[in-house]
Design a protein around this motif. Sequence first.
Motif, PDB file in Angstrom:
ATOM      1  N   SER A 183      -1.129   5.421   4.142  1.00 40.28           N
ATOM      2  CA  SER A 183       0.108   4.675   3.908  1.00 40.28           C
ATOM      3  C   SER A 183       1.344   5.468   4.303  1.00 40.28           C
ATOM      4  O   SER A 183       2.423   4.892   4.487  1.00 40.28           O
ATOM      5  CB  SER A 183       0.212   4.257   2.434  1.00 40.28           C
ATOM      6  OG  SER A 183       0.369   5.397   1.589  1.00 40.28           O
ATOM      7  N   SER A 226       1.880  -0.881  -3.383  1.00 37.74           N
ATOM      8  CA  SER A 226       2.131  -2.306  -3.148  1.00 37.74           C
ATOM      9  C   SER A 226       3.619  -2.615  -3.032  1.00 37.74           C
ATOM     10  O   SER A 226       4.007  -3.629  -2.428  1.00 37.74           O
ATOM     11  CB  SER A 226       1.517  -3.146  -4.272  1.00 37.74           C
ATOM     12  OG  SER A 226       2.041  -2.760  -5.530  1.00 37.74           O
ATOM     13  N   ARG A 227       4.473  -1.772  -3.587  1.00 36.45           N
ATOM     14  CA  ARG A 227       5.910  -2.031  -3.520  1.00 36.45           C
ATOM     15  C   ARG A 227       6.511  -1.686  -2.164  1.00 36.45           C
ATOM     16  O   ARG A 227       7.641  -2.074  -1.857  1.00 36.45           O
ATOM     17  CB  ARG A 227       6.641  -1.232  -4.608  1.00 36.45           C
ATOM     18  CG  ARG A 227       6.285  -1.614  -6.030  1.00 36.45           C
ATOM     19  CD  ARG A 227       7.186  -0.905  -7.013  1.00 36.45           C
ATOM     20  NE  ARG A 227       6.727  -1.044  -8.388  1.00 36.45           N
ATOM     21  CZ  ARG A 227       7.317  -0.464  -9.428  1.00 36.45           C
ATOM     22  NH1 ARG A 227       8.393   0.294  -9.224  1.00 36.45           N
ATOM     23  NH2 ARG A 227       6.834  -0.619 -10.644  1.00 36.45           N
ATOM     24  N   SER A 229       5.876  -2.751   0.698  1.00 37.81           N
ATOM     25  CA  SER A 229       6.064  -3.885   1.606  1.00 37.81           C
ATOM     26  C   SER A 229       7.436  -4.521   1.450  1.00 37.81           C
ATOM     27  O   SER A 229       7.955  -5.116   2.406  1.00 37.81           O
ATOM     28  CB  SER A 229       4.982  -4.929   1.361  1.00 37.81           C
ATOM     29  OG  SER A 229       5.056  -5.430   0.036  1.00 37.81           O
ATOM     30  N   GLY A 236       3.994  -7.827  -1.662  1.00 43.39           N
ATOM     31  CA  GLY A 236       2.908  -6.913  -1.982  1.00 43.39           C
ATOM     32  C   GLY A 236       2.380  -7.209  -3.364  1.00 43.39           C
ATOM     33  O   GLY A 236       3.123  -7.658  -4.243  1.00 43.39           O
ATOM     34  N   ARG A 238      -0.603  -5.756  -6.416  1.00 44.18           N
ATOM     35  CA  ARG A 238      -1.534  -4.710  -6.843  1.00 44.18           C
ATOM     36  C   ARG A 238      -2.664  -5.347  -7.635  1.00 44.18           C
ATOM     37  O   ARG A 238      -2.425  -6.171  -8.524  1.00 44.18           O
ATOM     38  CB  ARG A 238      -0.805  -3.686  -7.709  1.00 44.18           C
ATOM     39  CG  ARG A 238      -1.559  -2.386  -7.899  1.00 44.18           C
ATOM     40  CD  ARG A 238      -0.780  -1.440  -8.799  1.00 44.18           C
ATOM     41  NE  ARG A 238      -0.930  -0.058  -8.369  1.00 44.18           N
ATOM     42  CZ  ARG A 238      -0.736   0.998  -9.154  1.00 44.18           C
ATOM     43  NH1 ARG A 238      -0.377   0.831 -10.420  1.00 44.18           N
ATOM     44  NH2 ARG A 238      -0.879   2.217  -8.692  1.00 44.18           N
ATOM     45  N   THR A 265       0.978  -9.971   4.104  1.00 42.74           N
ATOM     46  CA  THR A 265       0.933  -9.564   2.695  1.00 42.74           C
ATOM     47  C   THR A 265       0.292  -8.189   2.630  1.00 42.74           C
ATOM     48  O   THR A 265      -0.613  -7.882   3.414  1.00 42.74           O
ATOM     49  CB  THR A 265       0.100 -10.551   1.855  1.00 42.74           C
ATOM     50  OG1 THR A 265       0.678 -11.850   1.921  1.00 42.74           O
ATOM     51  CG2 THR A 265       0.041 -10.112   0.390  1.00 42.74           C
ATOM     52  N   LEU A 266       0.756  -7.388   1.699  1.00 42.08           N
ATOM     53  CA  LEU A 266       0.130  -6.091   1.419  1.00 42.08           C
ATOM     54  C   LEU A 266      -0.584  -6.165   0.081  1.00 42.08           C
ATOM     55  O   LEU A 266       0.028  -6.518  -0.937  1.00 42.08           O
ATOM     56  CB  LEU A 266       1.169  -4.973   1.384  1.00 42.08           C
ATOM     57  CG  LEU A 266       0.687  -3.604   0.856  1.00 42.08           C
ATOM     58  CD1 LEU A 266      -0.417  -3.030   1.733  1.00 42.08           C
ATOM     59  CD2 LEU A 266       1.852  -2.626   0.746  1.00 42.08           C
ATOM     60  N   ILE A 267      -1.869  -5.856   0.079  1.00 38.72           N
ATOM     61  CA  ILE A 267      -2.656  -5.771  -1.159  1.00 38.72           C
ATOM     62  C   ILE A 267      -2.995  -4.308  -1.397  1.00 38.72           C
ATOM     63  O   ILE A 267      -3.518  -3.631  -0.516  1.00 38.72           O
ATOM     64  CB  ILE A 267      -3.950  -6.595  -1.062  1.00 38.72           C
ATOM     65  CG1 ILE A 267      -3.628  -8.079  -0.834  1.00 38.72           C
ATOM     66  CG2 ILE A 267      -4.807  -6.416  -2.310  1.00 38.72           C
ATOM     67  CD1 ILE A 267      -4.857  -8.932  -0.559  1.00 38.72           C
ATOM     68  N   GLU A 268      -2.680  -3.828  -2.589  1.00 38.69           N
ATOM     69  CA  GLU A 268      -3.094  -2.482  -2.993  1.00 38.69           C
ATOM     70  C   GLU A 268      -4.218  -2.610  -4.009  1.00 38.69           C
ATOM     71  O   GLU A 268      -4.009  -3.127  -5.108  1.00 38.69           O
ATOM     72  CB  GLU A 268      -1.938  -1.701  -3.614  1.00 38.69           C
ATOM     73  CG  GLU A 268      -2.367  -0.330  -4.143  1.00 38.69           C
ATOM     74  CD  GLU A 268      -1.353   0.308  -5.085  1.00 38.69           C
ATOM     75  OE1 GLU A 268      -1.644   1.406  -5.612  1.00 38.69           O
ATOM     76  OE2 GLU A 268      -0.280  -0.290  -5.325  1.00 38.69           O
TER      77      GLU A 268
END
Length: 379
Positions: A183, A226-227, A229, A236, A238, A265-268
Motif C-alpha cells: 500500500s 481503508s481510509r 482511498s 473504502g 474495512r 472501491t478499496l477493501i481492507e
Amino acid sequence: MSVGSDVSTALPAVPPEPDMVQLLTPEGVRVEHPDYPLDIPDDEIKALYRDLVLVRRIDTEAIALQRQGELGLWASCLGQEGAQVGAGRALRKQDMSFPTYREHGVAWCQNVDPLVLLGMFRGTNLGGWNPADNNFNLYTIVIGAQTLHAAGYAMGVVRDGAVGTGDPERDTAVLAFFGDGASSQGDVNESFVWAAADNLPIVYFCQNNQWAISAPVTTQSRVPISRRSSGFGFPGVRIDGNDVLASLAVTRKALDQARGGQGPTLIEAFTYRMNPHTTSDDPTRYRLAAETETWKLRDPIERVRAYLAREVGVEHSFFEAIDRESEAMAEHVRAGCRALPDPEPLSAFDHVHAEMTDELREQRDAFAAYLASFEEASA
C-alpha cells in the motif's frame, strides 16, 4: 488450528476492530450489518467451508514439499483463507483478477489446478500460465505492480463497452489484490489515481496481514488502510478478513457497483499472516508468539465449522467427508508435484513477446549454442 477440532465448547469472545464489517463472529455466530445484508443458504456456507479446508490443505502440503526440497519457495496463505475465498467466490466468470504471489485461495475459486501454482515455485512452468484460461492473471513478485496491470485491464473493459450496460453476462469488473506493505508502493498509489480519474470498474482488495515481511503495518500507516482511498476520491471499507461471509458480501457489492459504472472501491481485509512471509523467512526474529496465539482465536475455518455444527446442526459425517477429500487433495498435490515434467530449456523464450524479436532470437540462438557445447564436449 486443526480443522477437525472439537467445536462443542464456545471460544472466548474476540471483539471486532472498530468500524469493521463482520457477519460471522469468531465464535460462529451470525450477525447482521445494515449496509451489507447477505442472504445465503446453508448449503452455500457448507461449500465455503469446503473451499477453506481444501485451500488450507493445499497450502500445508506445499510447505511440506518445499521443506523436502521439491519447491524452491512457497508463500503461505495460512490464516488468510477467509478473505481470499470470500473475494474469489464474489467474482463472475467474465471478471478478471490480478493476484500477488499469495492468492492461492482465489486461484482455487477460479478453478486453477494447484499444480499450476506449484509449477511456478518448482520452476517447471517457467513462472507462468495463460491468464485467459481462468481469468486469473500471473502471480506478480514485484510488489504492487499488478495493481497497474489491473488498472490497464479495467481501461480496456471500459473501451470495450463492457461496463454499465445492465447485462449481467457482459458487464465486467476487475479485482486487484495487494498487501499492507504494497500500500506504500508508488505503483499502488498511481493505480489509485488512474482508477479514480477514469472511474474504472476495479475493486482493490488489500489483505492487511499486519506484517510487510518484518515491518509491522503501524510503521507505515497511522490510520486504517481503508481510509487511504478517500484521498483519491473513492470509497473504502474495512472488513474482518477472517470472516469469509463478510469478505463475500462486501466484495460482491463492490464488484456489482464497479460493473454498474460506479467506479472503484478499496477493501481492507483485516487479517493476520500466521506463517512466515515465505518459507525463507524467520518470523520469530521480529514478532512475539503471543501475537500469533491471539489470532488463532479468530481462525476463519473454525468459526464456519462452529456455525455449521451449532447453529445449522450439520452432522459430523459432513466434516469427516471434507477431511477425506482433503486427504485426497493432499495426495494429488504430493504426487502431482513430483511428476511435473521439466521444461525444454529453449521454451523459456517462447512467450516473452507475442512475436519473436530479433534481439530475443539472438539471445535464444546464443543459449542454444551454449547448450550444444555440452553435448559436443561429452561426445
